[in-house]
Design an enzyme around this catalytic site. Sequence first.
Site, PDB file in Angstrom:
ATOM      1  N   GLU A  95      38.397  30.924  42.595  1.00 46.02           N
ATOM      2  CA  GLU A  95      37.297  31.152  41.659  1.00 46.02           C
ATOM      3  C   GLU A  95      36.045  30.462  42.174  1.00 46.02           C
ATOM      4  O   GLU A  95      36.032  29.250  42.357  1.00 46.02           O
ATOM      5  CB  GLU A  95      37.656  30.589  40.283  1.00 46.02           C
ATOM      6  CG  GLU A  95      38.820  31.309  39.641  1.00 46.02           C
ATOM      7  CD  GLU A  95      39.096  30.774  38.251  1.00 46.02           C
ATOM      8  OE1 GLU A  95      38.141  30.675  37.449  1.00 46.02           O
ATOM      9  OE2 GLU A  95      40.254  30.436  37.977  1.00 46.02           O
TER      10      GLU A  95
ATOM     11  N   TYR B 299      30.819  41.874  38.445  1.00 47.01           N
ATOM     12  CA  TYR B 299      32.089  42.555  38.717  1.00 47.01           C
ATOM     13  C   TYR B 299      31.839  43.737  39.640  1.00 47.01           C
ATOM     14  O   TYR B 299      30.882  44.488  39.454  1.00 47.01           O
ATOM     15  CB  TYR B 299      32.727  43.061  37.418  1.00 47.01           C
ATOM     16  CG  TYR B 299      33.097  41.956  36.469  1.00 47.01           C
ATOM     17  CD1 TYR B 299      33.931  40.918  36.884  1.00 47.01           C
ATOM     18  CD2 TYR B 299      32.606  41.939  35.171  1.00 47.01           C
ATOM     19  CE1 TYR B 299      34.266  39.885  36.019  1.00 47.01           C
ATOM     20  CE2 TYR B 299      32.938  40.914  34.300  1.00 47.01           C
ATOM     21  CZ  TYR B 299      33.765  39.883  34.726  1.00 47.01           C
ATOM     22  OH  TYR B 299      34.093  38.869  33.878  1.00 47.01           O
TER      23      TYR B 299
END
Length: 156
Positions: free
Chosen positions: A80, A92
Amino acid sequence: MMRSLPYFCRGEVVRGLGRGSKELGIPTANFPASVVEHLPADISTGIYYGWACLGNGDVHKMVMSIGWNPYFKNTKKSMETHVIHKFKEDFYGATLSVVLVGYIRPEKNYESLDALIAAIKSDIEEAERRLDLPDHQKLKQDNFFRTCTNAIVNGH
């Protein structure tokens, strides 16, 4: 010593578990499993710092958590990335290119969300400081990121 650093990788930003932004107020970009599975064995779980570039954008400082996130009891290893920059929208589906430059600390479990947030903020400060070093600044100019920025240059 992690011989694999600096480590360069890129991949599409996928939907994580949505906690980074909502619970922590610290947005993170997740790599797909295919990227996580290719990590060299000597890159252990923990918190790293480095450089990141989203799509054709600028290269920014980042911190990355690699591991199972003990606080959230993940069952799958994740990568992450928190890019130290304010973006207007989520990313995204965009391509994230990163270079892991150095290691900050191992993964840890925290008693509370507040303790976790405090640790992440301190990781961000540490990353900011270390990435100002001349050796690390050089990596920001690496050809790996040129593939990101060329598109913009040629677009003008």
